[in-house]
Scaffold this motif. Sequence first.
Motif, PDB file in Angstrom:
ATOM      1  N   LEU A 148       1.544 -10.651  -3.073  1.00  0.00           N
ATOM      2  CA  LEU A 148       0.678 -10.713  -4.255  1.00  0.00           C
ATOM      3  C   LEU A 148       0.591  -9.311  -4.820  1.00  0.00           C
ATOM      4  O   LEU A 148       0.289  -8.356  -4.100  1.00  0.00           O
ATOM      5  CB  LEU A 148      -0.717 -11.214  -3.876  1.00  0.00           C
ATOM      6  N   ARG A 149       0.868  -9.156  -6.111  1.00  0.00           N
ATOM      7  CA  ARG A 149       0.921  -7.837  -6.756  1.00  0.00           C
ATOM      8  C   ARG A 149      -0.046  -7.782  -7.934  1.00  0.00           C
ATOM      9  O   ARG A 149      -0.142  -8.727  -8.724  1.00  0.00           O
ATOM     10  CB  ARG A 149       2.334  -7.526  -7.229  1.00  0.00           C
ATOM     11  N   LEU A 150      -0.748  -6.647  -8.035  1.00  0.00           N
ATOM     12  CA  LEU A 150      -1.587  -6.351  -9.190  1.00  0.00           C
ATOM     13  C   LEU A 150      -1.208  -4.968  -9.703  1.00  0.00           C
ATOM     14  O   LEU A 150      -1.238  -3.993  -8.942  1.00  0.00           O
ATOM     15  CB  LEU A 150      -3.070  -6.388  -8.817  1.00  0.00           C
ATOM     16  N   GLN A 151      -0.831  -4.873 -10.981  1.00  0.00           N
ATOM     17  CA  GLN A 151      -0.491  -3.592 -11.604  1.00  0.00           C
ATOM     18  C   GLN A 151      -1.362  -3.377 -12.830  1.00  0.00           C
ATOM     19  O   GLN A 151      -1.704  -4.329 -13.534  1.00  0.00           O
ATOM     20  CB  GLN A 151       0.990  -3.549 -12.001  1.00  0.00           C
ATOM     21  N   TYR A 152      -1.654  -2.101 -13.074  1.00  0.00           N
ATOM     22  CA  TYR A 152      -2.498  -1.755 -14.212  1.00  0.00           C
ATOM     23  C   TYR A 152      -2.058  -0.413 -14.774  1.00  0.00           C
ATOM     24  O   TYR A 152      -1.716   0.513 -14.035  1.00  0.00           O
ATOM     25  CB  TYR A 152      -3.961  -1.662 -13.789  1.00  0.00           C
ATOM     26  N   SER A 153      -2.069  -0.324 -16.109  1.00  0.00           N
ATOM     27  CA  SER A 153      -1.849   0.945 -16.792  1.00  0.00           C
ATOM     28  C   SER A 153      -2.925   1.098 -17.860  1.00  0.00           C
ATOM     29  O   SER A 153      -3.157   0.166 -18.641  1.00  0.00           O
ATOM     30  CB  SER A 153      -0.470   1.000 -17.443  1.00  0.00           C
ATOM     31  N   PRO A 154      -3.593   2.251 -17.898  1.00  0.00           N
ATOM     32  CA  PRO A 154      -4.623   2.455 -18.921  1.00  0.00           C
ATOM     33  C   PRO A 154      -4.051   2.693 -20.308  1.00  0.00           C
ATOM     34  O   PRO A 154      -4.756   2.553 -21.302  1.00  0.00           O
ATOM     35  CB  PRO A 154      -5.386   3.682 -18.420  1.00  0.00           C
ATOM     36  N   ASP A 155      -2.748   3.057 -20.379  1.00  0.00           N
ATOM     37  CA  ASP A 155      -2.135   3.343 -21.682  1.00  0.00           C
ATOM     38  C   ASP A 155      -0.626   3.348 -21.515  1.00  0.00           C
ATOM     39  O   ASP A 155      -0.063   4.266 -20.920  1.00  0.00           O
ATOM     40  CB  ASP A 155      -2.607   4.693 -22.223  1.00  0.00           C
ATOM     41  N   ALA A 156       0.040   2.326 -22.019  1.00  0.00           N
ATOM     42  CA  ALA A 156       1.488   2.213 -21.883  1.00  0.00           C
ATOM     43  C   ALA A 156       2.200   3.225 -22.779  1.00  0.00           C
ATOM     44  O   ALA A 156       1.611   3.769 -23.726  1.00  0.00           O
ATOM     45  CB  ALA A 156       1.940   0.799 -22.247  1.00  0.00           C
ATOM     46  N   VAL A 157       3.474   3.478 -22.481  1.00  0.00           N
ATOM     47  CA  VAL A 157       4.268   4.317 -23.372  1.00  0.00           C
ATOM     48  C   VAL A 157       4.491   3.579 -24.683  1.00  0.00           C
ATOM     49  O   VAL A 157       4.414   2.351 -24.762  1.00  0.00           O
ATOM     50  CB  VAL A 157       5.621   4.690 -22.735  1.00  0.00           C
ATOM     51  N   GLY A 158       4.777   4.339 -25.733  1.00  0.00           N
ATOM     52  CA  GLY A 158       5.021   3.726 -27.032  1.00  0.00           C
ATOM     53  C   GLY A 158       3.747   3.224 -27.676  1.00  0.00           C
ATOM     54  O   GLY A 158       2.653   3.738 -27.437  1.00  0.00           O
ATOM     55  N   PRO A 159       3.849   2.170 -28.492  1.00  0.00           N
ATOM     56  CA  PRO A 159       2.679   1.692 -29.237  1.00  0.00           C
ATOM     57  C   PRO A 159       1.706   0.892 -28.399  1.00  0.00           C
ATOM     58  O   PRO A 159       0.605   0.584 -28.852  1.00  0.00           O
ATOM     59  CB  PRO A 159       3.313   0.820 -30.328  1.00  0.00           C
ATOM     60  N   GLY A 160       2.080   0.503 -27.173  1.00  0.00           N
ATOM     61  CA  GLY A 160       1.217  -0.319 -26.333  1.00  0.00           C
ATOM     62  C   GLY A 160      -0.008   0.434 -25.848  1.00  0.00           C
ATOM     63  O   GLY A 160      -0.073   1.664 -25.879  1.00  0.00           O
ATOM     64  N   ARG A 161      -1.000  -0.311 -25.390  1.00  0.00           N
ATOM     65  CA  ARG A 161      -2.213   0.266 -24.828  1.00  0.00           C
ATOM     66  C   ARG A 161      -2.359  -0.223 -23.387  1.00  0.00           C
ATOM     67  O   ARG A 161      -1.384  -0.389 -22.699  1.00  0.00           O
ATOM     68  CB  ARG A 161      -3.421  -0.118 -25.695  1.00  0.00           C
ATOM     69  N   ALA A 162      -3.578  -0.470 -22.937  1.00  0.00           N
ATOM     70  CA  ALA A 162      -3.794  -0.886 -21.560  1.00  0.00           C
ATOM     71  C   ALA A 162      -3.179  -2.265 -21.299  1.00  0.00           C
ATOM     72  O   ALA A 162      -3.132  -3.121 -22.185  1.00  0.00           O
ATOM     73  CB  ALA A 162      -5.294  -0.910 -21.256  1.00  0.00           C
ATOM     74  N   TRP A 163      -2.701  -2.475 -20.073  1.00  0.00           N
ATOM     75  CA  TRP A 163      -2.158  -3.770 -19.684  1.00  0.00           C
ATOM     76  C   TRP A 163      -2.382  -4.019 -18.200  1.00  0.00           C
ATOM     77  O   TRP A 163      -2.578  -3.089 -17.419  1.00  0.00           O
ATOM     78  CB  TRP A 163      -0.672  -3.892 -20.012  1.00  0.00           C
ATOM     79  N   THR A 164      -2.361  -5.294 -17.810  1.00  0.00           N
ATOM     80  CA  THR A 164      -2.397  -5.699 -16.412  1.00  0.00           C
ATOM     81  C   THR A 164      -1.269  -6.701 -16.161  1.00  0.00           C
ATOM     82  O   THR A 164      -0.887  -7.465 -17.059  1.00  0.00           O
ATOM     83  CB  THR A 164      -3.736  -6.342 -16.028  1.00  0.00           C
ATOM     84  N   TRP A 165      -0.748  -6.676 -14.940  1.00  0.00           N
ATOM     85  CA  TRP A 165       0.290  -7.623 -14.518  1.00  0.00           C
ATOM     86  C   TRP A 165      -0.100  -8.151 -13.144  1.00  0.00           C
ATOM     87  O   TRP A 165      -0.306  -7.375 -12.207  1.00  0.00           O
ATOM     88  CB  TRP A 165       1.639  -6.942 -14.468  1.00  0.00           C
TER      89      TRP A 165
END
Length: 236
Positions: A144-161
């Motif tokens: 089971l995997r949980l990933q998070y970024s507060p601010d992606a590269v490029g135009p993206g912002r925060a995301w979770t997977w």
Amino acid sequence: MIRTLTTAAALLGCALLAGALPAAAQDQPPASGAWSFAVGAATDNRSKAVSRSDGEPFVWGLARWTSASGLFYAGPSFETVRSPTGSELELEAAAGVRPQFAGFDFDLGAAYKHQVDADPGADQDAWQFTADAMRSIGPAAARLRLQYSPDAVGPGRAWTWTEAQVGWDFTPRLYGSAAIGRRDQEAGVDYTGYNLGLNYALTRRLEAELRWHGTDADVPGEPYADRLVAGLSFAF
């Protein structure tokens, strides 16, 4: 793109030559820990079921230091991409811990990503945090995997997977796995992605992979298109 692939291919070739050196000294890690290395190439750079190379082939490489206890690890890596920032090469520095508890293996890590030669003003840096919980029983394995970024590269912002994966050792050389995950993004496409495929150990250090990737995203273009991806990796 050609110049970046040529540079990365040269790095790949140098690493393969280094892997031809005697490996006996690497079989037992010294008290201070040990380094390991891997390089590879595939027909598409897929991450979270989505293409990072616009459907084009890519190469990658990594170096990892692991403590003698196996608890701590750290090291750099690279991969070729075709990013909205204009970059064609991404560098990463990662570190983490791999504790065990109640029969489960955990991997808790952080990675800093930098895209080389991005367009002026583009957001070329990002942090990514990963938490994995894994369990193996006989030939069966689950993660089971949980990933998070507060601010992606490029135009993206925060995301979770969030992703669930199951696998099975059919033979000592043949391993099959399937995974399904969900990505939620600010200023981006929310989607469910999946993959399933086989890994086959051609030798002790050389492995081939064939995997189908797909998403439910109704977005035209290569990044979200379903695709069969073939890859080859070499560890030393």
